[in-house]
Scaffold this motif. Sequence first.
Motif, PDB file in Angstrom:
ATOM      1  N   ASP A 164     -25.268 -45.100  35.301  1.00 24.06           N
ATOM      2  CA  ASP A 164     -24.536 -45.742  34.208  1.00 24.06           C
ATOM      3  C   ASP A 164     -25.401 -46.752  33.468  1.00 24.06           C
ATOM      4  N   ASN A 165     -26.136 -47.552  34.229  1.00 24.91           N
ATOM      5  CA  ASN A 165     -26.982 -48.557  33.589  1.00 24.91           C
ATOM      6  C   ASN A 165     -28.068 -47.918  32.737  1.00 24.91           C
ATOM      7  N   VAL A 166     -28.683 -46.865  33.291  1.00 25.60           N
ATOM      8  CA  VAL A 166     -29.735 -46.173  32.532  1.00 25.60           C
ATOM      9  C   VAL A 166     -29.148 -45.555  31.261  1.00 25.60           C
ATOM     10  N   ARG A 167     -27.944 -44.929  31.393  1.00 22.89           N
ATOM     11  CA  ARG A 167     -27.318 -44.311  30.216  1.00 22.89           C
ATOM     12  C   ARG A 167     -26.995 -45.356  29.146  1.00 22.89           C
ATOM     13  N   ILE A 168     -26.420 -46.492  29.559  1.00 17.83           N
ATOM     14  CA  ILE A 168     -26.085 -47.547  28.590  1.00 17.83           C
ATOM     15  C   ILE A 168     -27.343 -48.079  27.912  1.00 17.83           C
ATOM     16  N   MET A 169     -28.404 -48.295  28.711  1.00 20.93           N
ATOM     17  CA  MET A 169     -29.646 -48.798  28.129  1.00 20.93           C
ATOM     18  C   MET A 169     -30.228 -47.811  27.131  1.00 20.93           C
ATOM     19  N   GLN A 170     -30.214 -46.525  27.504  1.00 24.66           N
ATOM     20  CA  GLN A 170     -30.752 -45.515  26.596  1.00 24.66           C
ATOM     21  C   GLN A 170     -29.945 -45.447  25.299  1.00 24.66           C
ATOM     22  N   GLU A 171     -28.607 -45.500  25.422  1.00 25.88           N
ATOM     23  CA  GLU A 171     -27.782 -45.456  24.218  1.00 25.88           C
ATOM     24  C   GLU A 171     -28.018 -46.674  23.334  1.00 25.88           C
ATOM     25  N   ASN A 172     -28.133 -47.851  23.961  1.00 22.38           N
ATOM     26  CA  ASN A 172     -28.401 -49.055  23.168  1.00 22.38           C
ATOM     27  C   ASN A 172     -29.737 -48.962  22.448  1.00 22.38           C
ATOM     28  N   VAL A 173     -30.751 -48.491  23.159  1.00 20.65           N
ATOM     29  CA  VAL A 173     -32.080 -48.373  22.546  1.00 20.65           C
ATOM     30  C   VAL A 173     -32.050 -47.391  21.382  1.00 20.65           C
ATOM     31  N   SER A 174     -31.392 -46.214  21.600  1.00 21.26           N
ATOM     32  CA  SER A 174     -31.330 -45.213  20.530  1.00 21.26           C
ATOM     33  C   SER A 174     -30.536 -45.735  19.325  1.00 21.26           C
ATOM     34  N   LEU A 175     -29.425 -46.467  19.589  1.00 25.76           N
ATOM     35  CA  LEU A 175     -28.653 -47.029  18.483  1.00 25.76           C
ATOM     36  C   LEU A 175     -29.473 -48.039  17.681  1.00 25.76           C
ATOM     37  N   ILE A 176     -30.151 -48.914  18.390  1.00 28.59           N
ATOM     38  CA  ILE A 176     -30.977 -49.907  17.696  1.00 28.59           C
ATOM     39  C   ILE A 176     -32.069 -49.241  16.874  1.00 28.59           C
ATOM     40  N   LYS A 177     -32.681 -48.208  17.459  1.00 30.54           N
ATOM     41  CA  LYS A 177     -33.740 -47.500  16.745  1.00 30.54           C
ATOM     42  C   LYS A 177     -33.184 -46.816  15.491  1.00 30.54           C
ATOM     43  N   GLU A 178     -32.029 -46.153  15.618  1.00 28.09           N
ATOM     44  CA  GLU A 178     -31.446 -45.480  14.456  1.00 28.09           C
ATOM     45  C   GLU A 178     -31.027 -46.479  13.375  1.00 28.09           C
ATOM     46  N   ILE A 179     -30.454 -47.611  13.814  1.00 26.98           N
ATOM     47  CA  ILE A 179     -30.069 -48.640  12.836  1.00 26.98           C
ATOM     48  C   ILE A 179     -31.290 -49.147  12.076  1.00 26.98           C
ATOM     49  N   ASN A 180     -32.397 -49.390  12.816  1.00 24.68           N
ATOM     50  CA  ASN A 180     -33.619 -49.861  12.154  1.00 24.68           C
ATOM     51  C   ASN A 180     -34.172 -48.824  11.187  1.00 24.68           C
ATOM     52  N   ASP A 181     -34.154 -47.534  11.623  1.00 24.80           N
ATOM     53  CA  ASP A 181     -34.640 -46.469  10.725  1.00 24.80           C
ATOM     54  C   ASP A 181     -33.786 -46.388   9.463  1.00 24.80           C
ATOM     55  N   LEU A 182     -32.447 -46.443   9.665  1.00 22.21           N
ATOM     56  CA  LEU A 182     -31.561 -46.370   8.499  1.00 22.21           C
ATOM     57  C   LEU A 182     -31.762 -47.560   7.556  1.00 22.21           C
ATOM     58  N   ARG A 183     -31.947 -48.725   8.139  1.00 19.42           N
ATOM     59  CA  ARG A 183     -32.204 -49.890   7.293  1.00 19.42           C
ATOM     60  C   ARG A 183     -33.493 -49.733   6.492  1.00 19.42           C
ATOM     61  N   ARG A 184     -34.524 -49.265   7.188  1.00 18.52           N
ATOM     62  CA  ARG A 184     -35.805 -49.094   6.510  1.00 18.52           C
ATOM     63  C   ARG A 184     -35.699 -48.076   5.382  1.00 18.52           C
ATOM     64  N   GLU A 185     -35.054 -46.924   5.688  1.00 15.21           N
ATOM     65  CA  GLU A 185     -34.908 -45.887   4.659  1.00 15.21           C
ATOM     66  C   GLU A 185     -34.024 -46.365   3.506  1.00 15.21           C
ATOM     67  N   LEU A 186     -32.943 -47.099   3.826  1.00 16.54           N
ATOM     68  CA  LEU A 186     -32.068 -47.628   2.778  1.00 16.54           C
ATOM     69  C   LEU A 186     -32.807 -48.616   1.875  1.00 16.54           C
ATOM     70  N   LYS A 187     -33.636 -49.445   2.506  1.00 19.75           N
ATOM     71  CA  LYS A 187     -34.406 -50.396   1.720  1.00 19.75           C
ATOM     72  C   LYS A 187     -35.373 -49.686   0.787  1.00 19.75           C
ATOM     73  N   ILE A 188     -36.053 -48.661   1.338  1.00 22.19           N
ATOM     74  CA  ILE A 188     -37.005 -47.896   0.506  1.00 22.19           C
ATOM     75  C   ILE A 188     -36.277 -47.201  -0.632  1.00 22.19           C
ATOM     76  N   ALA A 189     -35.106 -46.591  -0.289  1.00 21.80           N
ATOM     77  CA  ALA A 189     -34.343 -45.884  -1.324  1.00 21.80           C
ATOM     78  C   ALA A 189     -33.859 -46.851  -2.405  1.00 21.80           C
ATOM     79  N   ARG A 190     -33.420 -48.036  -1.977  1.00 22.29           N
ATOM     80  CA  ARG A 190     -32.949 -49.016  -2.963  1.00 22.29           C
ATOM     81  C   ARG A 190     -34.064 -49.464  -3.895  1.00 22.29           C
ATOM     82  N   THR A 191     -35.234 -49.733  -3.287  1.00 21.55           N
ATOM     83  CA  THR A 191     -36.363 -50.148  -4.137  1.00 21.55           C
ATOM     84  C   THR A 191     -36.754 -49.052  -5.110  1.00 21.55           C
ATOM     85  N   GLN A 192     -36.783 -47.793  -4.617  1.00 23.71           N
ATOM     86  CA  GLN A 192     -37.129 -46.683  -5.514  1.00 23.71           C
ATOM     87  C   GLN A 192     -36.084 -46.497  -6.610  1.00 23.71           C
ATOM     88  N   ILE A 193     -34.773 -46.601  -6.220  1.00 20.21           N
ATOM     89  CA  ILE A 193     -33.702 -46.437  -7.221  1.00 20.21           C
ATOM     90  C   ILE A 193     -33.769 -47.545  -8.270  1.00 20.21           C
TER      91      ILE A 193
END
Length: 748
Positions: free
Chosen positions: A636-665
Amino acid sequence: SSGINAEWPLRPGGNLKGHNGKVRSIVWSQDDSKIISCGVDGAVYEWSVYTSKREGESVLKTCSYTCAAVSPDGSTTFAVGSDKTLKEISDSQIQREVPAADTVLTQCAISRSGRMLFVGTAQGSIRAMKFPLTVPGEWTEHQCHASSITKMRISYDDGFLFTVGEDACLYTFKIMDKEGRGLKAKDITYAEEILISKSDLQEKDTAMKELKTRVYELNMENEYQLRLKDMNHHEKTKELTEKFIQEMESLKTKNQVLKTDKDKEEAKHEEERQELIEKQHQELQDLESANNQKLMAEYEKYQELQAKSQRMQEEYERQLAAKSESHKQALREQTEQYETKLHEKIGQLEAAHDEQRQTMRIHEETKKQIEEDADREILDIKNMYERRLREEKEGNMRLTGETGIMKKKFKSQEQEIEALKSDINNLNTEKSKLNGVIKSLEKDILGLKKEIQERDETIQDKEKRIYDLKKKNQELEKFKFVLDYKIRELKKQIEPRENDIKAMKDQIQEMDTELERYNKNNTALDLKIEESKQKLKANKEEMALQRQKVHDMEAELKRFRTDVSNCVQYIQDPQMLKSSIVKLNKKYVQSEQFVEAAGMDVDIQKEYARQRDHLERSVASFRKKLTKDQQIHRADNVRIMQENVSLIKEINDLRRELKIARTQISSLKYALNLDQNKKVHDLEANSNVLKKGAPLPGPIISIEELDQSKKIVEIQKSEIKRLRDELRHSINRPLSNGQRLPPMEIAQ
């Protein structure tokens, strides 16, 4: 010449004549039937003891013999001398001459078994010759003396070699074979006949009678002491058995108390574990629902922003299309007008220059106003997007705080797991205490063994006392010898004391009667001695039986320990552990009929084995439950840690892509607005000028410039399409729980 003395005290029995010089060595044969002599005259003679005649001879004038030795059968003689050789003589002939490698041999000795031959040299070394002799000779040399060896002899049992040299040293060597083992000595035969006088025999008989009486008394005393020892031993064994039974009862009660405490602790730990599991499950569900709600809210915001950007893009494209159509229409109209009025306007060109300057000024003013309006709109849009970006950053900071709270809760769960581990360690300490009780019982068994050993030592002490009594009997025999001597002196004076003799005879008759009575008593005592011997034998057999039982119990305990240690290696495999424990139960636990037939000790051992088996099974079940719980918590601990890490990574990627898209737009919007505003204002100005009938301001727009502007618009459209594809790819990316976001409707 040599002489033979016949017997002791010495008397000459014969004179052996033959040597012309000094005799250096005389040797007797093993059966004492022959004498071998050698001397400095170079002669070796063989003499018969019975006839005092010479039976063989070997004369070599060039050699001065120093020593001779004869074989056990008396057929071969070995001699050494000044010619540096070892000679083997048989039937008055020299059979072999073994050279000594330029070394003078001084002594030789052969063993009584006839398998070993040793020679001594003038340098003080000893040579063990290979036997039978070979030419050239083979030997093993040992240096010992500092000068010449003068004598060499072998002990009667062929176990030791003694040498003496001119350096005044005596050496003793132990004779070993090639493998380092001692040689087996021959059995010494003794004669069966013994010469003894009648008086000595009578003295022995009387001594035997006295010794028998003494032995009877000693046996009576010994039997009495043995009875006392048996009584003491029975009392001690009774006390030990009572003590052992009391200790077993106390251990049973203690074990029962420990068992109840363990059950209570187990139930308590189980309840706490269930509560913790339910609490953790509830918290996980709450966290998941909260995270999902936040994620959906963020996703809805993202969809709204995406839809808004899409609407703005569609509006820009529609305006661009309308402008392009109007531009084309105006272009066609202007070309037609230019073709019709070209000739008319050429004449009016100079008149239009003044009007052109005025229109240029008006155009510059309108251009400045349009640029100021465009800059104002750009600043408003920029402020709006910056405000939205700050809101997104605040939401991200809030999410990071919630993840920190989750980490703290995870650490608290780990601390609770450590507390459970400490409880398991306490159970292990209780198990070690039970092992200490087992060791104390083993120490009691060792104490009983020591007591048995002390009884053996008392028996040995009795045997030593009997041996001392035998020594006293020998001293009494010596005293008897003195008394016999006095009796002989009295017999010489017997004639003047006949009256005393008669009185002594009467006393002798009385003593005879007493002797008969003593004989009867001796027979009765012999019977009692026989009975005591039988009792002693029975006691020894019982002692041997008890020792065998103790030995069997030790062997059984050793086998059980080895089997238990073999079972411990399956502690991670519950099925193998259970099967091995069942095998141990079948192997060591006896049937119920045998338990009912056995005594109290067997029941106690059975109860102890059952309790130990139950405790081992309970410990195994606890370990199994603990390992399962640890695996579940860890997963359970490993699963929760993995999910948290993946969520944080996806949030950071989405933020980065959104920022790039906004600047380009924003950059594309800015570029499009500037170009479109310039073109619109130019077209409006030109159209106004044409409507008024005035000439076109500035240079005329060519077809090539229009084609270039069309290419720029196409490039910008392709860039917008690429950005849309990237956004669609980022939207279709799977989340951490394996699901995908709902597809977005993107207008083409």
